[in-house]
Design a protein around this motif. Structure first.
Motif, PDB file in Angstrom:
ATOM      1  N   MET A 145      50.055  45.694  53.559  1.00  0.00           N
ATOM      2  CA  MET A 145      50.641  44.610  53.273  1.00  0.00           C
ATOM      3  C   MET A 145      50.445  44.611  51.522  1.00  0.00           C
ATOM      4  N   ARG A 151      49.296  42.620  48.541  1.00  0.00           N
ATOM      5  CA  ARG A 151      48.390  41.533  48.366  1.00  0.00           C
ATOM      6  C   ARG A 151      48.873  40.603  47.139  1.00  0.00           C
ATOM      7  N   LEU A 152      48.550  39.562  47.141  1.00  0.00           N
ATOM      8  CA  LEU A 152      48.628  38.624  45.899  1.00  0.00           C
ATOM      9  C   LEU A 152      47.499  39.182  44.815  1.00  0.00           C
ATOM     10  N   ASN A 181      44.312  38.657  43.225  1.00  0.00           N
ATOM     11  CA  ASN A 181      43.287  37.568  43.699  1.00  0.00           C
ATOM     12  C   ASN A 181      42.782  37.136  42.504  1.00  0.00           C
ATOM     13  N   PRO A 182      42.869  35.496  42.543  1.00  0.00           N
ATOM     14  CA  PRO A 182      42.662  34.911  41.239  1.00  0.00           C
ATOM     15  C   PRO A 182      41.011  34.493  41.423  1.00  0.00           C
ATOM     16  N   LEU A 183      40.341  34.798  42.522  1.00  0.00           N
ATOM     17  CA  LEU A 183      38.897  34.662  42.833  1.00  0.00           C
ATOM     18  C   LEU A 183      38.091  35.725  42.912  1.00  0.00           C
ATOM     19  N   ALA A 184      38.729  36.809  42.326  1.00  0.00           N
ATOM     20  CA  ALA A 184      37.866  38.144  42.161  1.00  0.00           C
ATOM     21  C   ALA A 184      36.475  37.829  41.558  1.00  0.00           C
ATOM     22  N   PRO A 185      35.636  38.388  42.138  1.00  0.00           N
ATOM     23  CA  PRO A 185      34.429  38.119  41.272  1.00  0.00           C
ATOM     24  C   PRO A 185      34.482  38.889  39.716  1.00  0.00           C
ATOM     25  N   LEU A 211      28.930  38.693  48.757  1.00  0.00           N
ATOM     26  CA  LEU A 211      30.269  38.262  49.430  1.00  0.00           C
ATOM     27  C   LEU A 211      30.221  38.821  50.843  1.00  0.00           C
ATOM     28  N   ARG A 226      49.237  32.062  49.683  1.00  0.00           N
ATOM     29  CA  ARG A 226      49.831  31.498  48.608  1.00  0.00           C
ATOM     30  C   ARG A 226      49.615  30.272  48.475  1.00  0.00           C
ATOM     31  N   LEU A 272      44.882  29.965  48.131  1.00  0.00           N
ATOM     32  CA  LEU A 272      44.244  30.149  46.799  1.00  0.00           C
ATOM     33  C   LEU A 272      44.561  29.338  45.838  1.00  0.00           C
ATOM     34  N   ILE A 306      42.128  25.948  47.025  1.00  0.00           N
ATOM     35  CA  ILE A 306      40.766  25.684  47.084  1.00  0.00           C
ATOM     36  C   ILE A 306      40.500  25.899  45.712  1.00  0.00           C
ATOM     37  N   GLN A 307      41.135  26.431  44.815  1.00  0.00           N
ATOM     38  CA  GLN A 307      40.735  26.230  43.431  1.00  0.00           C
ATOM     39  C   GLN A 307      40.881  24.891  42.927  1.00  0.00           C
ATOM     40  N   LYS A 339      47.575  35.563  56.830  1.00  0.00           N
ATOM     41  CA  LYS A 339      48.722  36.346  57.763  1.00  0.00           C
ATOM     42  C   LYS A 339      49.122  37.762  57.010  1.00  0.00           C
ATOM     43  N   GLY A 340      49.127  38.546  58.079  1.00  0.00           N
ATOM     44  CA  GLY A 340      49.464  39.955  57.766  1.00  0.00           C
ATOM     45  C   GLY A 340      48.625  40.786  57.042  1.00  0.00           C
ATOM     46  N   ASP A 341      47.033  40.048  56.860  1.00  0.00           N
ATOM     47  CA  ASP A 341      46.148  40.857  56.172  1.00  0.00           C
ATOM     48  C   ASP A 341      45.194  41.331  57.169  1.00  0.00           C
ATOM     49  N   ASP A 353      42.389  42.583  56.591  1.00  0.00           N
ATOM     50  CA  ASP A 353      40.885  42.330  56.094  1.00  0.00           C
ATOM     51  C   ASP A 353      40.380  40.851  56.232  1.00  0.00           C
ATOM     52  N   PHE A 374      38.806  37.608  54.196  1.00  0.00           N
ATOM     53  CA  PHE A 374      38.726  37.314  53.097  1.00  0.00           C
ATOM     54  C   PHE A 374      37.661  36.128  53.031  1.00  0.00           C
ATOM     55  N   GLU A 411      34.153  32.009  43.750  1.00  0.00           N
ATOM     56  CA  GLU A 411      34.350  33.571  43.861  1.00  0.00           C
ATOM     57  C   GLU A 411      34.893  33.790  45.523  1.00  0.00           C
ATOM     58  N   GLY A 412      35.798  34.930  45.488  1.00  0.00           N
ATOM     59  CA  GLY A 412      36.146  35.460  46.851  1.00  0.00           C
ATOM     60  C   GLY A 412      36.765  36.513  46.795  1.00  0.00           C
ATOM     61  N   ASP A 413      36.846  37.509  47.851  1.00  0.00           N
ATOM     62  CA  ASP A 413      37.293  38.595  47.789  1.00  0.00           C
ATOM     63  C   ASP A 413      37.590  39.173  49.065  1.00  0.00           C
ATOM     64  N   HIS A 414      38.219  40.129  49.362  1.00  0.00           N
ATOM     65  CA  HIS A 414      38.503  40.723  50.631  1.00  0.00           C
ATOM     66  C   HIS A 414      37.076  41.493  51.240  1.00  0.00           C
TER      67      HIS A 414
END
Lengths: 86, 334
Positions: free
Chosen positions: A1, A3-4, A6-10, B206, B243, B246, B249-250, B270-272, B274, B276, B286-289
């Motif tokens: 897919m 992906r958007l 990621n504004p939270l990326a470390p 993470l 959408r 993110l 949560i900020q 949805k549709g991912d 992995d 998060f 902070e957050g990541d896949h």
């Protein structure tokens, strides 16, 4: 897919030497003693109206409020000319 | 060149109320053979019965950083000492910070996310809180510090278990769980917990968020105590729309960050394929896949909040509006 972004990326890392260099510049520019702590942070701000990336320098003098210097650029792009003198 | 995560110096923070057994644990770490050399930052130099130039005495210097976007408190003394220690990094393998019995762990934790020099050279491994099984309930009733130290913990060493009856121990453990449902709880007598269960845990990595106690969120807690710090968890099996999530949560972190001590979560977008993962210490988010969802694994989104008087209803409502099948985008208004 798709992906958007990621504004939270470390946060990534600027070169450690550059962060240390900024600390030296600010110490020299302000004539700071060893008991004054200088912190340097690169921030990605998500608020409307804020720059996408900025470098925030905190000057922590014992018993005083932290003096904050905000530069609208990444750590990697900061030069000694960007730093206000005391 | 920036250091890889594995090359960064791990830092363990040792907290605990007065008399809980922190120094006993510290002395074990310093004297037992476990193959690692520790530099130690202590508050009471005299308590550690070992003379070593890698033991550094400090006084807490807490500074507020407020740049308009992120407010947090940091420990200036730690920035200075870590800068100095890292010039001798070949002499030790890890750093241990012992805080005072009344210390607020927040500035210690935030220091590792704020100063880039510290962040590039070190990584916060875990916050370990030692508590006294006999006296904890009384301390929690009277001292906000004791509650906040528990709230921040990744590992709780429930010490002096030999001094309480089994039923009392269960009550103590239930109270710990209510304040902090994600910490691993280790029972001990004279802090005799295996050190490999305390050190090198990667609790702020993470990739390991919420992996300590995977079933914790399914437990409902009673609420007979009016604790200053409480926790709640939010769970949904519906996919989450990134959408909506993110920005939401900020916004939550920005709005309630001062009272949000820690937050951790795993999301199924949805549709991912992995997972998060998100985590926050106050406003630092902070957050990541992460790894892919396993074939037989239930795609459940979970968030746990630990904080002071957080508006659970409002946050839960906003979270549920982040579901992909929720048709409004009012989640942004929490």
């Amino acid at each position: 897919m798709n992906r958007l972004a990621n504004p939270l990326a470390p946060r990534g890392f600027a070169l450690p030497e550059k962060t240390s260099q900024i600390k030296v510049w600010i110490r020299e520019a302000r004539g700071l003693d060893d008991d004054v702590v200088v912190s340097v942070t690169e921030l990605v701000c998500r608020k409307d109206g804020c720059p996408d990336i900025e470098t925030v320098i905190g000057i922590m003098r014992p018993g005083e409020k932290t003096e904050t210097i905000r530069l609208r650029k990444a750590i990697a792009d900061v030069t000694s000319h960007d730093l206000p003198r005391g | 060149m920036p250091l890889e995560a594995s090359q960064k110096m791990p830092v363990t923070v040792l907290t605990g109320y007065l008399g809980a057994g922190k120094t006993t644990l510290l002395n074990r770490i310093l004297t037992e053979q476990h193959g690692k050399r520790y530099a130690v930052i202590v508050n009471e130099f005299g308590e550690v019965g070992i003379d070593n130039d890698l033991i550094v005495d400090t006084d807490e210097e807490v500074f507020e950083m407020n740049n308009g976007c992120i407010c947090c408190t940091v420990r200036g003394d730690l920035i200075r000492i870590i800068e100095s220690l890292m010039r001798r990094r070949d002499r030790f393998d890890a750093i241990l910070i012992e805080t005072t019995g009344l210390a607020d762990p927040a500035p210690v934790a935030q220091t590792f996310f704020v100063d880039d020099d510290v962040r590039q050279k070190t990584k916060l491994d875990a916050i370990v809180t030692v508590v006294d099984a006999k006296h904890l309930l009384g301390e929690l009733d009277h001292a906000h510090e004791a509650q906040e130290q528990l709230a921040f913990a990744d590992i709780v060493i429930l010490n002096k278990t030999d001094l309480v009856a089994p039923t009392e121990l269960m009550a103590v453990e239930a109270r710990i769980r209510r304040i902090n449902p994600t910490a691993a709880i280790k029972h001990s007598i004279r802090c005799n917990v295996p050190l490999d269960e305390v050190l090198d845990r990667g609790a702020f990595d993470l990739n390991r968020v919420l992996e300590v106690e995977p079933d914790f969120l399914d437990v409902e807690h009673d609420h007979e105590h009016d604790d200053h710090v409480t926790s709640f968890s939010l769970v949904t099996e519906a996919s989450i729309d990134p959408r909506k999530f993110l920005p939401w949560i900020q916004m939550i972190t920005q709005k309630f960050g001062i009272d949000m001590l820690r937050m951790k979560g795993i999301l199924a977008f949805k549709g991912d394929e992995d997972r998060f993962v998100v985590q926050a210490v106050h406003m630092l988010l902070e957050g990541d896949h992460h790894r892919p969802w396993k074939k037989m694994e239930k795609r459940v989104s979970r968030l746990v909040f630990i904080g002071r008087n957080l508006p659970k209803g409002l946050i839960e409502d906003g979270f549920l509006k982040c579901r992909a099948d929720a048709d409004s985008v009012e989640a942004l208004n929490a």
